[in-house]
Enzyme design. Sequence first.
Site, short mmCIF file in Angstrom:
data_model
loop_
_atom_site.label_atom_id
_atom_site.label_comp_id
_atom_site.label_asym_id
_atom_site.label_seq_id
_atom_site.Cartn_x
_atom_site.Cartn_y
_atom_site.Cartn_z
N SER A 207 -33.95 -91.49 -84.21
CA SER A 207 -34.87 -92.46 -83.65
C SER A 207 -34.82 -93.74 -84.48
CB SER A 207 -36.28 -91.85 -83.57
OG SER A 207 -37.11 -92.60 -82.74
N MET A 208 -35.92 -94.17 -85.09
CA MET A 208 -35.86 -95.33 -85.97
C MET A 208 -34.76 -95.18 -87.01
SD MET A 208 -38.73 -96.51 -88.76
CE MET A 208 -38.25 -97.43 -90.23
#
Length: 265
Positions: A97-98
């Site tokens: 994700s991030m």
Amino acid sequence: MTAAAAGPDGLWIRRFSPADDARVRLVCFPHAGGSATFYFPVARALAPAIDVLAVQYPGRQDRRGEPCVDDMGRLADLVTEELRPWTDRPLALFGHSMGALLGFEVARRLERDGIRPLRFFASGRRAPMRRRSDEDVHRRDDQRLIAELTSLSGTDAQILDDPEVLQLVLPAIRSDYRAVETYRYAPGEPLRCPVSVLTGDSDPQVTLDEAEDWRHCVAGHFDVTVYPGGHFYLTEHAGAVMAEIRRRLADTALPSPIGTAPRLH
């Protein structure tokens, strides 16, 4: 901290199962609101063949007293500097994700410095140039931010149900979302290291087309693996993901001599 943490100060890099004889190091970048401990099971599963380094961002757990970093470029600069002492052997990168965006920017910086990662695993994130119109989570009030976290099923339910704990962790979560949502992809040289994209088939954050678009950031080998599940498919299929990491790193030729990070020519 119970884990061994080598490096200049031990703040940024955590080694939960040090594997000093491993030929490869895998640097793991957490998701928004996540911490290095998310990768504790990964370190246990991959040792002793792979030495797992988990990045601990400021503003959480034992770094809670430090200011968060809400700019992706600055965070990538800081992490890249912290990784320099670890480039005495080949590095692979894994980000979820991030963490996938951050891993991509760190990989770019390493390659600019002449250090080519052995492989980059981008998990649970659309390609860096793909943006959506609803990227405003960091501006929402606490209740709507919590609702977003709940919908992704990546945050411990006990934390979400404890108002006192929530007040401790929400600033870091909001800061991470700000870093992700204000990030703007800057066109540049594509990555020359192999890139493997991993995604869940029902992830509301990533369509297959958005995952496939990572290929536009890559000059060399590129592949996509799709798992059943949502944004945190990797917790449901941890064994399969670990097997994929082992297989991909075993299939990637190591530089010679071993012990020197691969350099670009």
